[in-house]
Motif scaffolding. Structure first.
Motif, short mmCIF file in Angstrom:
data_model
loop_
_atom_site.label_atom_id
_atom_site.label_comp_id
_atom_site.label_asym_id
_atom_site.label_seq_id
_atom_site.Cartn_x
_atom_site.Cartn_y
_atom_site.Cartn_z
N ASN A 11 0.83 -1.20 0.00
CA ASN A 11 0.00 0.00 0.00
C ASN A 11 0.87 1.26 0.00
N LYS A 12 1.96 1.22 0.75
CA LYS A 12 2.86 2.37 0.81
C LYS A 12 3.68 2.50 -0.48
N LEU A 13 4.15 1.38 -1.00
CA LEU A 13 5.00 1.42 -2.19
C LEU A 13 4.23 1.79 -3.44
N ALA A 14 2.90 1.58 -3.42
CA ALA A 14 2.10 1.88 -4.61
C ALA A 14 2.17 3.36 -4.97
N GLY A 15 2.44 4.22 -3.99
CA GLY A 15 2.52 5.64 -4.27
C GLY A 15 3.91 6.13 -4.63
N SER A 16 4.85 5.20 -4.78
CA SER A 16 6.22 5.60 -5.09
C SER A 16 6.31 6.22 -6.47
N SER A 17 7.14 7.24 -6.60
CA SER A 17 7.34 7.89 -7.90
C SER A 17 8.44 7.21 -8.69
N THR A 18 9.12 6.24 -8.08
CA THR A 18 10.19 5.51 -8.76
C THR A 18 9.79 4.04 -8.85
N LEU A 19 8.83 3.79 -9.71
CA LEU A 19 8.30 2.44 -9.85
C LEU A 19 9.37 1.46 -10.32
N ALA A 20 10.29 1.91 -11.17
CA ALA A 20 11.34 1.03 -11.69
C ALA A 20 12.17 0.44 -10.55
N LYS A 21 12.54 1.27 -9.59
CA LYS A 21 13.34 0.79 -8.47
C LYS A 21 12.55 -0.21 -7.63
N VAL A 22 11.27 0.08 -7.40
CA VAL A 22 10.45 -0.81 -6.58
C VAL A 22 10.30 -2.17 -7.25
N ILE A 23 9.96 -2.17 -8.55
CA ILE A 23 9.73 -3.42 -9.26
C ILE A 23 11.02 -4.23 -9.39
N MET A 24 12.10 -3.59 -9.83
CA MET A 24 13.36 -4.31 -9.98
C MET A 24 13.85 -4.82 -8.64
N GLY A 25 13.74 -3.99 -7.61
CA GLY A 25 14.16 -4.43 -6.28
C GLY A 25 13.34 -5.61 -5.80
N SER A 26 12.04 -5.61 -6.11
CA SER A 26 11.18 -6.70 -5.68
C SER A 26 11.49 -7.99 -6.43
N ILE A 27 11.80 -7.90 -7.73
CA ILE A 27 12.18 -9.08 -8.51
C ILE A 27 13.47 -9.69 -7.96
N VAL A 28 14.45 -8.84 -7.67
CA VAL A 28 15.71 -9.33 -7.09
C VAL A 28 15.47 -9.96 -5.73
N LEU A 29 14.64 -9.30 -4.91
CA LEU A 29 14.34 -9.82 -3.58
C LEU A 29 13.62 -11.16 -3.66
N GLU A 30 12.82 -11.34 -4.70
CA GLU A 30 12.12 -12.62 -4.86
C GLU A 30 13.05 -13.73 -5.32
N CYS A 31 13.94 -13.44 -6.28
CA CYS A 31 14.67 -14.50 -6.97
C CYS A 31 16.00 -14.89 -6.32
N VAL A 32 16.79 -13.90 -5.91
CA VAL A 32 18.14 -14.20 -5.40
C VAL A 32 18.12 -15.15 -4.21
N PRO A 33 17.16 -15.03 -3.26
CA PRO A 33 17.14 -15.99 -2.15
C PRO A 33 17.02 -17.44 -2.57
N PHE A 34 16.43 -17.70 -3.75
CA PHE A 34 16.36 -19.09 -4.23
C PHE A 34 17.77 -19.68 -4.36
N TYR A 35 18.65 -18.91 -4.98
CA TYR A 35 20.03 -19.39 -5.18
C TYR A 35 20.77 -19.48 -3.84
N LEU A 36 20.59 -18.49 -2.99
CA LEU A 36 21.29 -18.49 -1.71
C LEU A 36 20.85 -19.64 -0.81
N SER A 37 19.61 -20.12 -1.04
CA SER A 37 19.09 -21.21 -0.20
C SER A 37 19.94 -22.47 -0.31
N VAL A 38 20.61 -22.67 -1.45
CA VAL A 38 21.44 -23.86 -1.62
C VAL A 38 22.56 -23.90 -0.58
#
Length: 561
Positions: free
Chosen positions: A279-306
């Motif tokens: 809800n807070k991030l939806a009002g961000s004026s830098t959507l690119a940073k939010v989306i890219m940061g969220s994709i990285v946050l979602e994916c990188v932990p998969f690799y680190l889990s090994v």
């Protein structure tokens, strides 16, 4: 969850129809998860083969992907609330039939076929309910409403399998299937209580293919929604591919089958946490940073889990992954509901569902192939690090969306500042004022032009940016002048507030610049915020002037400053 987000959720849940949609969603999804666990255990118990489980799951996915386009057409062709009731009723009957198949140990092919038919019957639920959400909540509550569904969906993934496990302890798998049938009955009764009546623009008897294509074209014409949909598909594919590898990952970390459920629950718990952030991030004026940061946050932990070595650390990484996934989900679905025409929204959401399912299926096959060919570390590495690299190719597009949004903010800033100065609403959030500013049509009007005629329907609010307006009223054939309106000011609010015809005639006394705000846009803003005391007071003064003799001009002024 932050107090601000909690208050926003409470505000959204004050809407009766949203509460009904949420309750129906809970009844349906909680039972669906429990039923899925029971059904997998039942099939595996009868066959001892994972192949039958794969057949049942993949058949539902593929059919769901293929039928989603037509489901979206149905969601735009019929009353959406009634369609939800009909879908739930048919699904309940099919689920009862599946219970009979389980109880009688019928051939598994019959069970697979009935599972596919159930997928078809329930397919309109998601596009129809998704298209109803922006109809039952205001613009300011839309992100919160989607956040509620994301929160509950993640919570159900944590709780649902546990309920299924308890049902398995009874030794009667038919109970899980009967619970699913009962959930359709409950959700259908809840849908039947909806007051909202809404349908899209797909006409009866029209060609379904052409109608679905109209939704796809609408999505293609809205750059922001399209870009976010692509990222939504990517993040769903990533979670689908990694989910296939959770079982061998659990064994790798020493958790066995119990660890597998822990990893799934941890990922879902991350989604519970993220619902409060979205809800807070939806009002961000830098959507690119939010989306890219969220994709990285979602994916990188998969690799680190090994390299986590133990289940608790692996579970903590899965929590981070769940946070990133749900942020992308909520932002993308909110953009679709907010930016796209309501008459094609059902078809658009169905198209998005097809893309998500298609991406999930492809990523699942990819993960399986990578695991077979290269092992767990390489498979999770390619998904965990490769998907963010793929997202980088979409970065220019989402940065262009950010720039366009920033340009639009700059363009509207003078209008927003003017509307804020006029103090039209009490407690309005800036997005409400920005929405009005965006909907306003600027007009340069020469002196002597009538913009409002007494007796006409009230269709707009006029904001005077520069110039002067003359106001007159005719009573019993006698015309009299009222005090003029100087810039900055406004006229036309009286008829809109009271739903009455124009009470006076307004014309430009000098060359003037005005903003015309349509009546529907103005009233929609009133739904989001209360009319200010200033607005109500001026409307009251003007109403009084139209019904009693007017004092001399030196005793009062209608000038709005």
């Amino acid at each position: 969850m932050a107090a601000g987000a909690t208050n926003r959720y409470r505000a959204a849940l004050r809407t009766r129809d949203l509460r009904l949609l949420v309750s129906a969603f809970l009844a349906d999804q909680a039972a669906s998860w429990s039923y899925s666990v029971v059904l997998v255990a039942y099939v595996y118990g009868r066959t001892g083969s994972t192949a039958w489980i794969t057949v049942m799951a993949s058949s539902r996915w593929i059919v769901g992907m293929l039928i989603s386009a037509y489901a979206g057409v149905l969601a735009d062709r019929y009353d959406r609330a009634k369609l939800l009731v009909a879908s739930a009723a048919v699904s309940a009957v099919i689920a009862l039939g599946m219970a009979w198949l389980v109880a009688s140990n019928a051939p598994l092919l019959a069970l697979v076929a009935s599972s596919v038919v159930l997928t078809i019957a329930s397919s309109p639920t998601r596009p129809a309910s998704g298209a109803l959400i922006p109809e039952v909540v205001t613009e300011k509550d839309l992100v919160a409403a989607n956040g509620i569904f994301a929160f509950l969906e993640s919570l159900i993934v944590v709780i649902g399998p546990g309920v299924g496990g308890l049902l398995l302890l009874t030794g009667e798998p038919v109970f899980g299937v009967l619970l699913n049938a009962a959930s359709f009955v409950v959700s259908g009764l809840l849908y039947a209580r909806l007051r909202v009546r809404s349908r899209g623009g797909a006409e009866h008897g029209g060609k379904a293919w052409a109608q679905w294509r109209a939704g796809v074209v609408a999505l293609g014409h809205h750059r922001k929604a399209l870009v976010l949909t692509m990222f939504l598909t990517l993040d769903s594919a990533a979670i689908g591919g990694a989910g296939i590898l959770n079982a061998p990952l659990s064994v790798h970390l020493g958790g066995g089958t119990t660890g597998y459920s822990v990893l799934i629950a941890a990922n879902a718990f991350g989604g519970v946490i993220a619902a409060g952030l979205a809800n807070k991030l939806a009002g961000s004026s830098t959507l690119a940073k939010v989306i890219m940061g969220s994709i990285v946050l979602e994916c990188v932990p998969f690799y680190l889990s090994v390299y986590a070595h133990v289940i608790p650390i692996g579970a903590a990484l899965q929590v981070l992954s769940g946070v990133g996934m749900v942020i992308v989900d909520v932002l993308a679905f909110t953009a679709l509901q907010r930016d796209l025409p309501r008459d094609v929204l059902g078809r658009v959401l169905a198209t998005v569902d097809a893309l998500i399912l298609g991406g999930t299926v492809l990523a699942s096959f990819l993960a399986t192939a990578l695991y077979s060919a290269f092992g767990l570390t390489w498979a999770l590495g390619i998904i965990g690090l490769g998907f963010p690299l793929i997202a980088l190719f979409g970065l220019p597009a989402i940065m262009a969306v950010d720039r366009a949004a920033a340009d639009e903010v700059d363009r509207l800033r003078p209008r927003v500042e003017l509307l804020e100065r006029l103090d039209l609403f009490t407690g309005s959030v800036r997005s409400t004022i920005e929405m009005l500013a965006a909907s306003a049509e600027e007009q340069v009007v020469p002196a002597g032009t009538t913009i409002i005629s007494q007796g006409d329907p009230a269709d707009a609010l006029w904001i005077l940016v520069e110039g002067r307006l003359g106001v007159s009223i005719e009573v019993d054939g006698v015309r009299r002048e009222l005090p003029p309106v100087d810039a900055p000011g406004y006229v036309g609010e009286l008829g809109l507030l009271h739903g009455a015809p124009r009470s006076a005639t307004v014309l430009t006394s000098a060359d003037s610049t005005l903003l015309r705000i349509g009546g529907e846009d103005f009233l929609s803003a009133l739904d989001m915020a209360q009319a200010s005391q200033s607005l109500l007071s001026l409307a009251g003064e003007r109403l009084k002037r139209g019904t009693v003799p007017t004092p001399p001009p030196d005793q009062e002024s209608a000038t709005r400053t």
